[in-house]
Enzyme design. Structure first.
Site, PDB file in Angstrom:
ATOM      1  N   CYS A 135     175.383  39.549   4.652  1.00 47.17           N
ATOM      2  CA  CYS A 135     174.070  40.317   5.014  1.00 47.17           C
ATOM      3  C   CYS A 135     173.598  39.995   6.675  1.00 47.17           C
ATOM      4  O   CYS A 135     173.459  38.756   6.851  1.00 47.17           O
ATOM      5  CB  CYS A 135     173.095  39.741   3.979  1.00 47.17           C
ATOM      6  SG  CYS A 135     171.242  40.189   4.406  1.00 47.17           S
ATOM      7  N   CYS A 137     170.225  38.633   7.017  1.00 47.33           N
ATOM      8  CA  CYS A 137     170.092  37.258   6.591  1.00 47.33           C
ATOM      9  C   CYS A 137     170.647  36.332   7.509  1.00 47.33           C
ATOM     10  O   CYS A 137     170.042  35.173   7.841  1.00 47.33           O
ATOM     11  CB  CYS A 137     171.122  37.060   5.438  1.00 47.33           C
ATOM     12  SG  CYS A 137     170.458  38.077   4.011  1.00 47.33           S
TER      13      CYS A 137
END
Length: 130
Positions: free
Chosen positions: A31, A34
């Site tokens: 991600c 993230c």
């Protein structure tokens, strides 16, 4: 050295129940947002050493992600006194994260517990199936 704790299904209850104030970052390696949020989270952990900063790798811990109905990552959750007081998907910028921490610190947990109890008693009192 990391100032965050990796949460798993095996240590989750022990760490979250044993700590009064926990910030949880639900994330995954693949991600992009993230990975952008991770250093912001780490810096905040360094500034707030009285709080527990924890991470849940949603790929390695799908049961935890499912239990908290995580639909989008990163998701930041704050748990105070075993009550989730904040949950929001998205990578917060540093000033926003600091503001959320400040607001969570300022909560009157007696009021929060009373509100949770009141909501629970309303839910328990509603007729099923209507």
């Amino acid at each position: 050295m990391s100032s965050t704790v990796e949460l798993t299904k095996d240590n989750f209850d022990e760490i979250v129940s044993g700590s009064g104030f926990v910030l949880i970052d639900f994330w995954a390696e693949w991600c992009g947002p993230c990975r952008q949020f991770a250093p912001v989270f780490e810096r905040a952990a360094g500034r707030h050493d009285d709080l527990v900063f924890a991470k849940v790798d949603t790929e390695a811990q799908p049961e935890l992600a499912a239990a908290f109905e995580i639909r989008s990552i990163p998701t930041l959750m704050i748990v105070r006194d075993n009550i989730a007081v904040f949950a929001q998907p998205g990578a917060l910028p540093e000033p926003a994260l600091e503001d959320v921490i400040k607001q969570a610190r300022a909560l009157d947990m007696d009021e929060v517990r009373a509100s949770v109890a009141q909501a629970q008693s309303r839910a328990d009192g509603e007729p099923a199936g209507e």
